[in-house]
Design a protein around this motif. Structure first.
Motif, PDB file in Angstrom:
ATOM      1  N   THR A  82      -0.655  -8.422   2.183  1.00  0.00           N
ATOM      2  CA  THR A  82      -0.411  -6.560   2.015  1.00  0.00           C
ATOM      3  C   THR A  82       1.348  -7.022   3.277  1.00  0.00           C
ATOM      4  O   THR A  82       1.646  -7.588   4.261  1.00  0.00           O
TER       5      THR A  82
ATOM      6  N   THR B 136       3.743   6.806   5.978  1.00  0.00           N
ATOM      7  CA  THR B 136       4.187   5.329   6.257  1.00  0.00           C
ATOM      8  C   THR B 136       4.412   4.708   7.067  1.00  0.00           C
ATOM      9  O   THR B 136       5.018   5.625   7.865  1.00  0.00           O
TER      10      THR B 136
ATOM     11  N   ASP C 252       0.197   4.277   5.098  1.00  0.00           N
ATOM     12  CA  ASP C 252      -1.123   3.450   5.741  1.00  0.00           C
ATOM     13  C   ASP C 252      -2.692   3.969   5.600  1.00  0.00           C
ATOM     14  O   ASP C 252      -4.016   2.289   5.906  1.00  0.00           O
TER      15      ASP C 252
ATOM     16  N   VAL D 199      -8.372  -3.801   1.568  1.00  0.00           N
ATOM     17  CA  VAL D 199      -8.373  -5.060   2.302  1.00  0.00           C
ATOM     18  C   VAL D 199     -10.016  -4.983   2.305  1.00  0.00           C
ATOM     19  O   VAL D 199     -10.667  -6.404   2.222  1.00  0.00           O
TER      20      VAL D 199
ATOM     21  N   ASN E 130       2.881  -0.944   5.060  1.00  0.00           N
ATOM     22  CA  ASN E 130       1.983   0.276   5.974  1.00  0.00           C
ATOM     23  C   ASN E 130       0.713  -0.885   5.780  1.00  0.00           C
ATOM     24  O   ASN E 130      -0.464  -0.466   5.370  1.00  0.00           O
ATOM     25  N   LYS E 131       0.128   0.036   7.026  1.00  0.00           N
ATOM     26  CA  LYS E 131      -0.888  -0.238   7.350  1.00  0.00           C
ATOM     27  C   LYS E 131      -1.899   0.415   8.678  1.00  0.00           C
ATOM     28  O   LYS E 131      -0.468   0.760   9.711  1.00  0.00           O
TER      29      LYS E 131
ATOM     30  N   HIS F 180      -0.393  -9.278   7.301  1.00  0.00           N
ATOM     31  CA  HIS F 180       0.793  -8.274   7.073  1.00  0.00           C
ATOM     32  C   HIS F 180       2.239  -9.321   7.403  1.00  0.00           C
ATOM     33  O   HIS F 180       2.394  -9.314   8.690  1.00  0.00           O
TER      34      HIS F 180
ATOM     35  N   PRO G 227       1.224  -1.660  -0.775  1.00  0.00           N
ATOM     36  CA  PRO G 227      -0.599  -0.153   0.143  1.00  0.00           C
ATOM     37  C   PRO G 227       1.263   1.315   0.225  1.00  0.00           C
ATOM     38  O   PRO G 227       1.673   1.362   0.651  1.00  0.00           O
TER      39      PRO G 227
ATOM     40  N   TRP H 282      -8.758 -11.469   3.951  1.00  0.00           N
ATOM     41  CA  TRP H 282      -6.910 -10.478   4.500  1.00  0.00           C
ATOM     42  C   TRP H 282      -6.025 -11.204   5.146  1.00  0.00           C
ATOM     43  O   TRP H 282      -5.559 -11.800   6.217  1.00  0.00           O
TER      44      TRP H 282
ATOM     45  N   ASP I 136      -3.808   3.941   2.149  1.00  0.00           N
ATOM     46  CA  ASP I 136      -4.847   3.192   1.669  1.00  0.00           C
ATOM     47  C   ASP I 136      -5.135   1.779   1.993  1.00  0.00           C
ATOM     48  O   ASP I 136      -5.222   0.750   0.103  1.00  0.00           O
ATOM     49  N   THR I 137      -4.527   1.236   3.210  1.00  0.00           N
ATOM     50  CA  THR I 137      -4.823  -0.271   3.115  1.00  0.00           C
ATOM     51  C   THR I 137      -5.854  -0.398   3.408  1.00  0.00           C
ATOM     52  O   THR I 137      -6.894  -1.493   3.198  1.00  0.00           O
TER      53      THR I 137
END
Length: 362
Positions: free
Chosen positions: A134, A188, A115, A122, A137-138, A153, A112, A150, A117-118
Motif C-alpha cells: 500500500t 488521508t 486512511d 489489509v 494512506n493508512k 507500506h 487506498p 502486507w 479504507d486501508t
C-alpha cells in the motif's frame, strides 16, 4: 517509458533488469499460495500484477499505472490497471472481487482512498494470502509488522513537503502577504501531513498570513471552482496559493488566468508534466516530486520479489515495512533536471527495492 523523475545515478538496460529479477526468482522452489507466511514460491509466469489508483484523469495517478505497466513488461508480465473514481465503496468491491479469485500469486499495489479504507484491504489480503503493498494512506495505529502478506507500506514525509512548498511560496511573495490554501481529501494522511507542514512554514514566516483554506479533494476541477470563490472573497489580498497537489495547483492557475491575475505565486506537489512546464514558463513557483512512475513500479516490484521467493518478509527489516521514500523540491533552478529524467531500471532489482528509503515512518 521513463520510470523515474530524478536524474539517474546509473543506467541499467531493460533486459539486464529482467534477467536479474527472473534469475533471482528461479532459486525459489515448491508451491505458492495462501499458506506461505513469509515468502512465496511462485513461478514468475504465474504472478498476477494489479495496480489500483483513484483515477487516470489525475496525471500523477496515471503515471503511477504507467510505471506499473513498465515494471510488468520488464519481467515479462502485464499489469491489470484498476481505478475506483475516489469512491471507497467501489474500491472495496474491486479488491473483494480480486481476492475472491485465485490469490496464490496475486500481487497488489494499492492507493487506498483514505486512511479508513486501508484496514479492510489489509485484512482481506492477509486472509486470502495475496501479496499487498500500500502507499500513502493508512491509520497511524495500523502496523504493517503485524501482518506477513502486507509486505510494505510506502509514503512520503508530507509535513516536510508541505513545509518545503510553503517556504518556497513565502520566498516568492517576498516574505509577507496573504495566501490561500487548497487542501486535499481530508481523510488521508497526505492531506493532513501536508497541511501540518504549511502550518510549520507559517510559524517560521510570521508575516505570511493564511487568509483562507478549503478542500478541493486533490481535484483540478474542484480547485478551479474553489479558487474562483476565494479570489472573489479576498481579492488583491491574495498573493500566493498553496496547493496540496499539482492537480489543484493547475486548477488554481486556470482560475488565475480567467481572473486576469498574473501576480499570484502558486505551489503544489507531485511534479506532474503540466506543473513542470508551468515552472519552466514561470507561471508556477515550485512542486515536490513523489515520482508516480517509480511508485507504480516499486510497489509491484516489492510484491513480486516476495511472491517469487527472492525476498522473505521475515528478512525485511522493520524500517522497510513502513517507510518514507525520497522526494525532491523542484523550482526554476532545477526543473530542467526533472523534465527529461533518465531511467534507472536498477531501482526494481530485488536487492535494491528499498534503495530510496529515507527511514521508517515514525
Amino acid at each position: 517509458m521513463k520510470l523515474t523523475s530524478r536524474p539517474a545515478a546509473a543506467l541499467v538496460g531493460l533486459s539486464l533488469a529482467a534477467m536479474a529479477l527472473a534469475g533471482c526468482s528461479e532459486e525459489a522452489g515448491g508451491g505458492g499460495g495462501g499458506d506461505a507466511s513469509a515468502s512465496g514460491a511462485c513461478d514468475p509466469a504465474d504472478v498476477k500484477l494489479v495496480g489500483q489508483v483513484r483515477n487516470e484523469s489525475n496525471p500523477y495517478e496515471a503515471s503511477w499505472l504507467d510505471g506499473g505497466d513498465a515494471f510488468a513488461e520488464q519481467v515479462g508480465l502485464t499489469q491489470e490497471r484498476l481505478t475506483y473514481d475516489a469512491d471507497s465503496t467501489k474500491q472495496q468491491e474491486q479488491v473483494s472481487q480480486l481476492l475472491a479469485g485465485d490469490t496464490d500469486c496475486l500481487v497488489m499495489n494499492i492507493l487506498p482512498n483514505g486512511d479508513s479504507d486501508t484496514p479492510p484491504i489489509v485484512e482481506g489480503a492477509q486472509d486470502a494470502g495475496a501479496y499487498l503493498v500500500t502507499q500513502w494512506n493508512k491509520p497511524a495505529d495500523l502496523n504493517v509488522t503485524d501482518y506477513d502478506h502486507w509486505v510494505s507500506h510506502i509514503t512520503y514525509n508530507g509535513v516536510e513537503s508541505g513545509k518545503q512548498i510553503g517556504d518556497a511560496l513565502a520566498e516568492a511573495i517576498g516574505g509577507s502577504g496573504g495566501i490561500i490554501a487548497l487542501q486535499g481529501i481530508l481523510d488521508t494522511g497526505a492531506a493532513k501531513d501536508r497541511f501540518a507542514g504549511l502550518e510549520e512554514s507559517l510559524a517560521a514566516n510570521p508575516d505570511v498570513e493564511l487568509l483562507d483554506d478549503q478542500t478541493a479533494n486533490f481535484s483540478r476541477d474542484e480547485a478551479l471552482a474553489v479558487t474562483k470563490t476565494l479570489l472573489t472573497k479576498h481579492g488583491d489580498d491574495v498573493k500566493g496559493i498553496w496547493a496540496a497537489n499539482d492537480d489543484m495547483a493547475l486548477g488554481a492557475l486556470a482560475a488565475l488566468e480567467q481572473a486576469g491575475r498574473d501576480d499570484v505565486a502558486v505551489v503544489g506537489i507531485d511534479a506532474v508534466p503540466d506543473a513542470l512546464t508551468a515552472i519552466q514558463d514561470g507561471t508556477m513557483t515550485a512542486t515536490v516530486s513523489s515520482d508516480g512512475p517509480w511508485q507504480g513500479g516499486i510497489g509491484l516490484a516489492i510484491g513480486y520479489c516476495v511472491a517469487t521467493g527472492e525476498l522473505s518478509v521475515d528478512d525485511i527489516g522493520d524500517e522497510d515495512r513502513a517507510w518514507f521514500a525520497e522526494q525532491f523540491l523542484i523550482n526554476s533552478d532545477n526543473v530542467a533536471d526533472f523534465s527529461a529524467p533518465e531511467t534507472d531500471e536498477a531501482d526494481f532489482e530485488c536487492d535494491n527495492v528499498f534503495s530510496r528509503s529515507q527511514g521508517a515512518i515514525s
